[in-house]
Design a protein around this motif. Structure first.
Motif, PDB file in Angstrom:
ATOM      1  N   ALA A 111       7.181   7.886  35.947  1.00 55.88           N
ATOM      2  CA  ALA A 111       6.880   7.951  37.379  1.00 55.88           C
ATOM      3  C   ALA A 111       5.389   8.169  37.567  1.00 55.88           C
ATOM      4  CB  ALA A 111       7.683   9.065  38.045  1.00 55.88           C
ATOM      5  N   ILE A 112       4.628   7.087  37.414  1.00 54.99           N
ATOM      6  CA  ILE A 112       3.175   7.097  37.587  1.00 54.99           C
ATOM      7  C   ILE A 112       2.796   5.879  38.414  1.00 54.99           C
ATOM      8  CG2 ILE A 112       2.910   6.015  35.316  1.00 54.99           C
ATOM      9  CD1 ILE A 112       0.098   7.170  35.154  1.00 54.99           C
ATOM     10  N   ALA A 113       1.853   6.039  39.338  1.00 61.85           N
ATOM     11  CA  ALA A 113       1.451   4.950  40.216  1.00 61.85           C
ATOM     12  C   ALA A 113      -0.023   5.090  40.551  1.00 61.85           C
ATOM     13  CB  ALA A 113       2.292   4.950  41.494  1.00 61.85           C
ATOM     14  N   LEU A 114      -0.611   3.999  41.034  1.00 61.17           N
ATOM     15  CA  LEU A 114      -2.001   4.028  41.488  1.00 61.17           C
ATOM     16  C   LEU A 114      -2.092   4.791  42.808  1.00 61.17           C
ATOM     17  CD1 LEU A 114      -2.998   0.313  40.811  1.00 61.17           C
ATOM     18  CD2 LEU A 114      -3.808   2.309  39.544  1.00 61.17           C
ATOM     19  N   VAL A 115      -3.152   5.561  42.969  1.00 60.97           N
ATOM     20  CA  VAL A 115      -3.429   6.216  44.247  1.00 60.97           C
ATOM     21  C   VAL A 115      -3.985   5.153  45.194  1.00 60.97           C
ATOM     22  CG1 VAL A 115      -4.747   7.988  45.445  1.00 60.97           C
ATOM     23  CG2 VAL A 115      -3.934   8.409  43.116  1.00 60.97           C
ATOM     24  N   PRO A 116      -3.334   4.893  46.332  1.00 63.11           N
ATOM     25  CA  PRO A 116      -3.819   3.834  47.218  1.00 63.11           C
ATOM     26  C   PRO A 116      -5.080   4.254  47.955  1.00 63.11           C
ATOM     27  CG  PRO A 116      -1.979   4.969  48.237  1.00 63.11           C
ATOM     28  CD  PRO A 116      -2.111   5.531  46.839  1.00 63.11           C
ATOM     29  N   ALA A 124      -2.224  13.311  46.926  1.00 66.05           N
ATOM     30  CA  ALA A 124      -1.396  12.562  45.983  1.00 66.05           C
ATOM     31  C   ALA A 124      -0.727  13.491  44.975  1.00 66.05           C
ATOM     32  CB  ALA A 124      -2.243  11.512  45.264  1.00 66.05           C
ATOM     33  N   ALA A 125      -1.458  14.506  44.510  1.00 64.94           N
ATOM     34  CA  ALA A 125      -0.891  15.442  43.537  1.00 64.94           C
ATOM     35  C   ALA A 125       0.265  16.243  44.117  1.00 64.94           C
ATOM     36  CB  ALA A 125      -1.980  16.387  43.031  1.00 64.94           C
ATOM     37  N   PRO A 267       8.635   5.073  39.785  1.00 62.25           N
ATOM     38  CA  PRO A 267       7.300   4.635  40.194  1.00 62.25           C
ATOM     39  C   PRO A 267       7.323   3.803  41.473  1.00 62.25           C
ATOM     40  CG  PRO A 267       8.019   3.470  38.212  1.00 62.25           C
ATOM     41  CD  PRO A 267       9.012   4.546  38.460  1.00 62.25           C
ATOM     42  N   VAL A 268       8.405   3.061  41.706  1.00 54.42           N
ATOM     43  CA  VAL A 268       8.519   2.272  42.935  1.00 54.42           C
ATOM     44  C   VAL A 268       8.573   3.193  44.147  1.00 54.42           C
ATOM     45  CG1 VAL A 268       9.967   0.657  44.225  1.00 54.42           C
ATOM     46  CG2 VAL A 268       9.650   0.356  41.754  1.00 54.42           C
ATOM     47  N   LEU A 269       9.349   4.262  44.051  1.00 54.51           N
ATOM     48  CA  LEU A 269       9.441   5.221  45.144  1.00 54.51           C
ATOM     49  C   LEU A 269       8.088   5.910  45.371  1.00 54.51           C
ATOM     50  CD1 LEU A 269      11.109   6.617  47.265  1.00 54.51           C
ATOM     51  CD2 LEU A 269      12.037   8.127  45.497  1.00 54.51           C
ATOM     52  N   LEU A 270       7.352   6.184  44.300  1.00 49.43           N
ATOM     53  CA  LEU A 270       6.012   6.766  44.448  1.00 49.43           C
ATOM     54  C   LEU A 270       5.112   5.856  45.275  1.00 49.43           C
ATOM     55  CD1 LEU A 270       5.004   8.260  40.972  1.00 49.43           C
ATOM     56  CD2 LEU A 270       5.593   9.510  43.042  1.00 49.43           C
ATOM     57  N   ASP A 271       5.175   4.557  45.012  1.00 47.27           N
ATOM     58  CA  ASP A 271       4.362   3.606  45.773  1.00 47.27           C
ATOM     59  C   ASP A 271       4.693   3.657  47.260  1.00 47.27           C
ATOM     60  OD1 ASP A 271       2.805   2.538  43.693  1.00 47.27           O
ATOM     61  OD2 ASP A 271       4.327   1.047  43.172  1.00 47.27           O
ATOM     62  N   VAL A 272       5.982   3.692  47.577  1.00 46.97           N
ATOM     63  CA  VAL A 272       6.416   3.716  48.974  1.00 46.97           C
ATOM     64  C   VAL A 272       5.947   4.993  49.663  1.00 46.97           C
ATOM     65  CG1 VAL A 272       8.433   3.793  50.490  1.00 46.97           C
ATOM     66  CG2 VAL A 272       8.405   2.226  48.537  1.00 46.97           C
ATOM     67  N   LEU A 273       6.123   6.136  48.999  1.00 47.40           N
ATOM     68  CA  LEU A 273       5.724   7.415  49.579  1.00 47.40           C
ATOM     69  C   LEU A 273       4.205   7.499  49.748  1.00 47.40           C
ATOM     70  CD1 LEU A 273       8.110   9.651  47.481  1.00 47.40           C
ATOM     71  CD2 LEU A 273       8.254   9.333  49.954  1.00 47.40           C
ATOM     72  N   ALA A 274       3.472   7.015  48.759  1.00 47.50           N
ATOM     73  CA  ALA A 274       2.010   7.060  48.837  1.00 47.50           C
ATOM     74  C   ALA A 274       1.498   6.208  49.985  1.00 47.50           C
ATOM     75  CB  ALA A 274       1.400   6.586  47.515  1.00 47.50           C
ATOM     76  N   ALA A 275       2.117   5.054  50.199  1.00 49.89           N
ATOM     77  CA  ALA A 275       1.714   4.204  51.316  1.00 49.89           C
ATOM     78  C   ALA A 275       1.949   4.918  52.645  1.00 49.89           C
ATOM     79  CB  ALA A 275       2.482   2.879  51.278  1.00 49.89           C
ATOM     80  N   VAL A 281       1.944   8.473  58.121  1.00 50.18           N
ATOM     81  CA  VAL A 281       3.338   8.574  58.549  1.00 50.18           C
ATOM     82  C   VAL A 281       3.996   9.808  57.932  1.00 50.18           C
ATOM     83  CG1 VAL A 281       5.596   7.429  58.504  1.00 50.18           C
ATOM     84  CG2 VAL A 281       3.518   6.080  58.841  1.00 50.18           C
ATOM     85  N   LEU A 282       3.622  10.140  56.695  1.00 52.63           N
ATOM     86  CA  LEU A 282       4.160  11.293  55.982  1.00 52.63           C
ATOM     87  C   LEU A 282       3.024  12.269  55.705  1.00 52.63           C
ATOM     88  CD1 LEU A 282       6.472  12.721  54.432  1.00 52.63           C
ATOM     89  CD2 LEU A 282       5.854  11.339  52.439  1.00 52.63           C
ATOM     90  N   ARG A 283       3.121  13.471  56.266  1.00 57.11           N
ATOM     91  CA  ARG A 283       2.146  14.520  55.999  1.00 57.11           C
ATOM     92  C   ARG A 283       2.658  15.410  54.878  1.00 57.11           C
ATOM     93  NH1 ARG A 283       2.000  17.649  61.248  1.00 57.11           N
ATOM     94  NH2 ARG A 283       0.823  19.103  59.939  1.00 57.11           N
ATOM     95  N   VAL A 284       1.758  15.804  53.992  1.00 55.75           N
ATOM     96  CA  VAL A 284       2.114  16.721  52.904  1.00 55.75           C
ATOM     97  C   VAL A 284       1.331  18.013  53.135  1.00 55.75           C
ATOM     98  CG1 VAL A 284       2.340  17.002  50.411  1.00 55.75           C
ATOM     99  CG2 VAL A 284       2.355  14.702  51.404  1.00 55.75           C
ATOM    100  N   PRO A 285       1.920  18.989  53.831  1.00 57.96           N
ATOM    101  CA  PRO A 285       1.171  20.218  54.134  1.00 57.96           C
ATOM    102  C   PRO A 285       0.785  20.968  52.861  1.00 57.96           C
ATOM    103  CG  PRO A 285       3.141  20.047  55.502  1.00 57.96           C
ATOM    104  CD  PRO A 285       3.257  18.998  54.429  1.00 57.96           C
ATOM    105  N   ILE A 286      -0.498  21.270  52.716  1.00 51.46           N
ATOM    106  CA  ILE A 286      -0.987  22.030  51.568  1.00 51.46           C
ATOM    107  C   ILE A 286      -1.315  23.439  52.039  1.00 51.46           C
ATOM    108  CG2 ILE A 286      -2.852  22.225  49.885  1.00 51.46           C
ATOM    109  CD1 ILE A 286      -2.895  19.156  49.769  1.00 51.46           C
TER     110      ILE A 286
END
Length: 321
Positions: A111-116, A124-125, A267-275, A281-286
């Motif tokens: 499960a590794i993907a390019l950071v868009p 991304a992390a 990895p496919v799901l990672l691509d979708v989430l990263a996009a 559309v998706l916020r990742v609260p840090i």
């Protein structure tokens, strides 16, 4: 390299100096810029043997950074590629090469993907485990929209992502949290919040959803009894899902189906989430950003509960050698 590692079964994770891992055929080595903390990190450390026959064990699974070395054979990545993902096996279990270290080796087919473009490395992390779990939990509870999902532990990383993804499908989210964790859940899409500080508030749940709860996603309860108490709010024919393995031993109400969730990294799901994250559309609260040496303290705080968003650990700042 510097890393947070466990030296033996039962030992506490500490800052250590370890050799850089060398990529095997089909692997890439990533110079880690950020890692993010997941409850699974301390749960693995607390387990009977986090790395059978393989110590020191480096903690952590989520990361973002740049490829700095390629193993032998064909590879879909190149040195310098910005990447993010989840280290470990295809079944979601941690590997022996963890991410709370300055370098990590991962199979290129993991499960590794390019950071868009447009997505920061620190965001991304924080995305892989929380985002993939949220997306797969939503599929597992099988809601079709205009139904109600009770999320216990909604203020943590998985809960924040799950709340947003559910709201995007017109699913009504009741966020069950503790005390001041209620702050910000409405902005993420929760229709209502309930306070679990003194147990399951039946009156509050009935007030928030008089027609009943269609599904439960319990992200917090390890004890079958606590999980069953939350599942008591689910209507007959509904689903009660646990991410802590509590469903199998729980006495559930009649007509309620229990599910013990297991992550299947992709990895496919990672691509979708990263996009989605790059598009806003998706916020990742840090919640907090910490240097590597503070990671053991952060693990202990997370073990005590009360997560609000994600904890991100800084190993290398992007662009710095």
């Amino acid at each position: 390299m510097r890393a947070i590692a466990v030296s033996a079964s039962g030992a506490e994770p500490v800052l250590a100096e370890l050799p850089k891992p060398e990529p095997r055929p089909g692997e890439v080595r990533v110079r880690v810029e950020y890692a993010s903390l997941n409850p699974q990190d301390w749960q693995t450390v607390d387990g009977p043997d986090p790395a059978p026959g393989s110590f020191p064990f480096v903690v952590g699974v989520d990361y973002a950074g740049r490829v700095d070395m390629i193993g032998a054979g064909d590879n879909r990545f190149r040195v310098g590629d910005p990447v993010f993902g989840r280290a470990g096996g295809a079944d979601g279990t941690p590997g022996t090469c963890g991410t709370y270290g300055e370098y990590v080796c991962v199979p290129q087919e993991s499960a590794i993907a390019l950071v868009p473009p447009g997505l920061a490395s620190r965001t991304a992390a924080a995305l892989p485990s929380a985002g993939m779990a949220a997306a797969q939990i939503l599929e597992a509870v099988a809601l079709r929209g205009h139904e109600t999902l009770l999320v216990v532990g909604a203020a943590g990383g998985v809960g924040c992502c799950l709340t947003q993804l559910a709201r995007a499908r017109d699913i009504r989210v009741i966020a069950a949290v503790r005390g001041d964790e209620r702050s910000g859940m409405g902005a993420l899409g929760a229709a209502a919040t309930v306070d679990l500080t003194r147990g399951v508030p039946a009156d509050a749940l009935r007030g928030a959803c008089p027609d009943g709860i269609d599904a439960l996603a319990d992200l917090a309860s390890a004890a079958p009894e606590a999980f069953a108490a939350h599942a008591s709010a689910v209507r007959p024919g509904g689903i009660a899902l646990s991410t802590r393995g509590a469903a199998a031993g729980a006495q559930l109400p009649g007509g309620v189906r229990g599910v013990d969730f297991r992550l299947a990294p992709s990895p496919v799901l990672l691509d979708v989430l990263a996009a989605g994250a790059a598009d806003g559309v998706l916020r990742v609260p840090i919640d907090i950003e910490l240097p590597l040496e503070k990671a053991p303290e952060a693990l202990e705080r997370n073990r005590e509960g009360g997560a609000r968003g994600k904890t991100v650990i800084v190993l290398h700042h992007p662009g710095h050698c």
